[in-house]
Design an enzyme around this catalytic site. Structure first.
Site, PDB file in Angstrom:
ATOM      1  N   GLY A   1       0.753  -1.106  -0.077  1.00 59.89           N
ATOM      2  CA  GLY A   1       0.220  -0.083  -0.179  1.00 59.89           C
ATOM      3  C   GLY A   1       0.940   1.015   0.056  1.00 59.89           C
ATOM      4  CG  HIS A   2      -0.043   4.444  -1.925  1.00 60.45           C
ATOM      5  ND1 HIS A   2      -0.737   5.353  -2.784  1.00 60.45           N
ATOM      6  CD2 HIS A   2       0.370   3.259  -2.884  1.00 60.45           C
ATOM      7  CE1 HIS A   2      -0.825   4.717  -4.058  1.00 60.45           C
ATOM      8  NE2 HIS A   2      -0.141   3.650  -3.967  1.00 60.45           N
TER       9      HIS A   2
END
Length: 757
Positions: A606-607
Site C-alpha cells: 500500500g501507500h
C-alpha cells in the site's frame, strides 16, 4: 407439579420426565384451564414397582403425541384404566370432563353445518353457565357472519372454545358493519383450540375484499376486516387452528395480556393485500410459537403499546398454497415492528424478542419501521436472534421514513426514538442489492444498534452496488444522528453487503465505499474482514468516538483508490490491532480530523499511513492531534507521510506524533510533501510534528524527505532516534541521506541517515 383441587383425580402430581420439547409451550402459565379446555382425551395406565405407583398419561392433540410420566400415591380412581390409548373422538365424551363442566354444542342452538346456511353461534348460554363450560363447534362447514363472543362471563373462567369444523366467513363486505369477523372481547382465561386438520377459519377474502384498493398503495381503501380478533382478553391460549384467506389481518390482539399462541397455521396468497398474519398492539406478555405463516403482508407485525412480545419458532413465507414464484412472493413481508408513530399519543414499544425463526422468499426479513413525521415516542429493547433467511429481498431493515402509499403530508423526520436493538446469529441468502439497510431519523438518533454473527450471502452478487466483504466475529454498537447517515457493524462467517445511506451509495469523486460511518457517535467495530472494495473499504466522516479493533482489510496492490480506512471531519477515532494491505493508503487522515489514534497496525502493501492530502477543498477544517504508534510497515511505497496540495483555504496541520514504528523495505519511510500533485505552493501550515524511534530498512536513497511550503514553512519538525538502513538495489553513488526544504527541524538521539543540514 400439577395440583388438582379434587384428590380423586390424582392429587398432586410431580413431573418426572418429558419426551418432547412441546410440553413447556403447552403447560406454561396454563394451570387448571389447560386440563379443562384441551386435555379432553387422555387415559392413565398404572404401573407398580419398587413401592411406587407410576401413572403413564397419554395426551392427544392435533399433530402432537406426548407421553408423560407422573408419580403419585394413588392411581387416579376418577379416571379410567386402560391398556391402550384410544383415538380421539369427533365429539368429546362427557365422561372425560371434570365434574360440573358442560359442553355447549352450537348445533344444538341452531347452527347448521351445510356451508350455505347462515349460522348464529350461541355464546350467551355458555358464558352464563355458573361452572366450567366448553363452547363446542363440531365437524362440518359453517357459514358465519360477524360475531362477537363477549364477556365478562358469570364464571371467573371464560368458556373454553373447541373448534373441530370449518368456519366460512360471509364473502360480501356489506355483511360486515364493523372491522371484525370473529371477535373475543372482555374475557379472562379463555382458550381457542382446534382438534384436527379440518379446523379452519376461512375469511374468503379473495371473493371481494382483495379486489378493493390496497391500503399500502392508497389512502382511499376499504377498512380491513380482521378474521379473528382478541380485544381486552387476558390469560388465554390460541392453538391448533388454521386461519386462511382473511379479508384483512388474520389474527389481531389489542389490549390483551398473557396470551399464548402456538401450532397455528396462517395462509393467504402472496399478492393478497394487507393480510398480516398476526398483529399485536397495546398488549403485554404475548407469546407466539411453533407456527407457520405465509401471507401477503407481515407474517407478524407488532404495533404501538406492545410490551414483552415473544416470537419463537415461526416459519414465515411460502407454503400452504403460496407460490414460490418470485413475482408472487415479492409481495410477502415477514416480521415487523411497526408501523410506529402514525397517530398522536402512541405508547412506547419495548421488550420485543424474535428468535429461532425461518423466513423464506419474503420481501423483508426483520424490520423496524416508523412513519415520516411521526410524533415522539420510544421503541427499545428489541432482539432478533437465530434467524435463517432464504432468498429474502431485504433481510435486515430499520426504516424511519416509512410512507407506503406516498400520501404522507409532511417530509419532517420521525420523532420515534429507536434504541437498544440487537441483531444476532442471522444467516442465509438474499436477492437484493443490500443485506442490511439502516435508515434512521434525521432528528432523533438511533442508539445502540448492535450486530453480531451475521452471515448473509447474496444470490445475485453481480447486481450488488456495494462490495461484499468477509466477516469473522464482532461486537458492535452505534448511534446514527443524521438523515443520510447510518452505521452497521457485522460479524459472523460469510459475506455481507451493507446499505448505509438513504437509497444510494455514498460517493466521493465517484468512488464507492464498502462500509460508511456518517454522523455516528459511540460506535465499536471489531473483527471485520473487508475484501476487494471498489473504493475505500471503511469511510468515517462527521463522526465521533469510533473504535475499530482487529480488522483485516485486503485488496490487490495495484487496485486503485482502495484506501483501507479513510477518516474525515471526525474526532476521537481509534484504530488498533489491525492488518491492512491495499492499493492505496492503509490509513488516510484528511480535513477536519482531530484526536486520531493509530496503534499496533500492520500496513503493507500500500501507500503507507498518510495525513492528507490537505488544502484542496474550500472551507476545510484544521487537522490536529494525530498519533501513530507501535506500527509496522512492510513493502509500502511510503512509510508515514503528510501531504498537502494547492488550494485557497489556509488551514493548519499540527500536533502530530509518529513513534515506535518499524519499516521493512519501505520506499520512502518518512515524508512531508507540500507539492503533492501540484507545482504550486500549498498554503497549509504544518507545525509541531514529531518522528520518534523509527527504525528498519529503506529501498530508496532518500529515507527522510521533507518538502514544505515556501510561503508557509514547516515549523518545529523534530526527529529523535531515527535508525534506517538502505537495502535497495540502486547503484548510483548518491549517499543514503535525508532531505529538508523550507523546514525548521530539530534532532535528538541517534540519526541515520544523517540529518539534514
Amino acid at each position: 407439579m400439577f395440583e388438582q383441587e379434587d384428590g380423586q383425580h390424582g392429587g398432586n402430581k410431580h413431573l418426572i420426565s418429558v419426551q418432547t420439547s412441546q410440553i413447556p409451550n403447552l403447560v406454561n402459565h396454563l394451570g387448571r384451564s389447560f386440563f379443562l379446555s384441551i386435555l379432553f382425551d387422555f387415559e392413565v395406565q398404572p404401573k407398580f414397582g419398587s413401592g411406587d405407583v407410576i401413572e403413564i398419561v397419554r395426551i392427544l392433540f392435533k399433530l402432537v403425541n406426548i407421553p408423560l410420566v407422573f408419580r403419585g400415591e394413588d392411581v387416579s380412581p376418577g379416571l379410567t384404566d386402560s391398556p391402550a390409548v384410544p383415538e380421539p373422538l369427533a365429539d368429546p365424551p362427557e365422561t372425560s370432563l371434570f365434574p360440573g363442566e358442560e359442553i355447549f354444542d352450537v348445533t344444538e342452538y341452531g347452527a347448521v353445518a351445510d356451508g350455505d346456511t347462515e349460522s348464529s353461534l350461541a355464546w350467551d348460554a355458555a358464558c352464563a353457565h355458573a361452572e366450567n363450560a366448553t363452547f363446542y363447534i363440531p365437524e362440518g362447514t359453517f357459514l358465519l357472519g360477524p360475531v362477537t363472543f363477549s364477556g365478562p362471563c358469570s364464571n371467573k373462567q371464560s368458556p373454553s372454545v373447541k373448534i373441530r369444523g370449518t368456519l366460512m366467513a360471509q364473502p360480501d363486505l356489506d355483511a360486515f358493519p364493523n372491522s371484525d369477523w370473529i371477535e373475543f372481547k372482555q374475557l379472562n382465561g379463555t382458550s381457542v383450540t382446534g382438534g384436527n386438520e379440518e379446523t379452519t377459519l376461512d375469511g374468503q377474502g379473495g371473493v371481494e375484499a382483495w379486489k378493493q384498493p390496497s391500503c399500502r398503495k392508497s389512502e382511499k381503501c376499504t377498512e380491513l376486516i380482521i378474521s379473528l380478533r382478541f380485544s381486552n382478553v387476558s390469560n388465554g391460549n390460541v392453538s391448533n387452528i388454521s386461519v386462511s384467506n382473511s379479508k384483512g389481518f388474520h389474527v389481531g390482539f389489542h389490549g390483551c395480556n398473557n396470551i399464548n399462541i402456538y401450532n397455528v397455521t396462517i395462509t393467504a396468497p402472496g399478492d393478497s393485500p394487507n393480510t398480516d398474519g398476526i398483529h399485536v398492539s397495546h398488549s403485554t406478555n404475548i407469546k407466539i410459537t411453533s407456527s407457520r405463516i405465509g401471507v401477503g403482508d407481515d407474517c407478524v407485525s407488532i404495533g404501538p403499546g406492545s410490551i414483552n412480545i415473544s416470537v419463537t419458532g415461526i416459519h414465515c413465507g411460502p407454503g400452504h398454497g403460496i407460490s414460490q414464484n418470485h413475482e408472487m412472493n415479492h409481495f410477502l413481508q415477514s416480521s415487523s415492528v411497526g408501523s410506529l408513530g402514525r397517530n398522536a399519543n402512541e405508547k412506547d414499544v419495548k421488550g420485543i424478542s424474535v428468535r429461532n425463526c425461518t423466513i423464506n422468499c419474503t420481501q423483508n426479513g426483520v424490520r423496524v419501521k416508523t412513519w415520516l413525521g411521526s410524533p415522539a415516542s420510544n421503541a427499545f429493547n428489541f432482539t432478533f436472534q437465530d434467524i435463517v433467511m432464504i432468498n429474502v429481498s431485504n433481510p435486515i431493515i430499520i426504516d424511519q421514513e416509512y410512507c407506503p402509499s406516498h400520501s404522507c403530508k409532511t417530509a419532517e423526520a420521525s420523532l420515534v426514538k429507536l434504541s437498544d436493538i440487537k441483531f444476532k446469529d442471522i444467516s442465509g441468502t438474499y436477492n437484493s442489492k443490500s443485506g442490511i439497510t439502516l435508515h434512521c431519523s434525521s432528528s432523533v438518533a438511533c442508539e445502540n444498534i448492535q450486530f453480531a454473527d451475521i452471515d448473509l450471502n447474496s444470490t445475485k452478487p453481480e447486481n450488488s452496488r456495494q462490495v461484499q466483504f468477509n466477516v469473522k466475529g464482532i461486537e458492535s454498537g452505534g448511534r446514527v444522528t443524521k438523515g443520510d447517515a447510518y452505521v452497521a457493524q457485522v460479524c459472523g462467517q460469510g459475506r455481507v453487503d451493507l446499505k448505509l445511506t438513504s437509497g444510494k451509495v455514498l460517493s466521493l469523486h465517484g468512488v464507492l465505499q464498502s462500509i460508511q460511518f456518517i454522523n455516528v457517535t459511540n460506535a465499536v467495530m471489531r473483527g471485520i474482514t473487508s475484501l476487494n472494495s471498489k473504493g475505500f473499504h471503511i469511510f468515517i466522516t462527521m463522526s465521533r468516538n469510533i473504535r475499530l479493533y482487529h480488522l483485516r482489510i485486503t485488496a490487490p496492490e495495484d487496485s486503485p483508490n482502495t484506501d483501507g480506512i479513510h477518516i474525515s471531519q471526525s474526532n476521537l477515532i481509534k484504530v488498533a490491532k489491525s492488518v491492512i494491505s491495499t492499493g492505496d493508503d492503509c490509513i488516510g487522515i484528511i480535513r477536519g480530523a482531530s484526536n486520531i489514534s493509530i496503534k499496533k497496525v500492520t500496513c503493507g502493501p500500500g501507500h503507507g499511513i498518510s495525513v492528507g492530502s490537505l488544502g484542496k477543498f474550500d472551507n476545510e477544517l484544521d487537522v490536529k492531534g494525530i498519533t501513530v504508534r507501535n506500527c509496522t510497515l512492510i513493502g509500502t511505497t511510503n512509510g508515514v507521510r503528510i501531504k498537502t496540495t494547492e488550494g485557497q483555504n489556509p488551514i493548519r496541520a499540527s500536533g502530530m506524533i509518529f513513534q515506535d514504528i518499524f519499516m521493512k523495505d519501505v520506499k520512502r519511510p518518512i515524508v512531508i510533501n507540500q507539492l503533492y500533485e501540484t507545482k504550486k505552493d500549498s498554503i497549509v501550515k504544518i507545525s509541531d510534528v514529531h518522528f520518534t524511534n523509527i527504525w528498519g530498512t529503506s529501498i530508496s536513497k532518500v529515507a527522510v524527505d521533507i518538502l514544505c511550503s515556501k510561503r508557509f514553512p514547516c515549523e518545529n519538525v523534530h526527529f529523535k532516534d531515527i535508525n534506517l538502513q538502505y537495502t535497495g538495489t540502486h547503484q548510483s553513488h548518491m549517499p543514503f541521506s535525508s532531505s529538508c526544504v523550507n523546514a525548521k527541524v530539530g534532532y535528538t538521539g541517534c540519526q541515520f541517515p544523517p540529518p539534514c543540514h
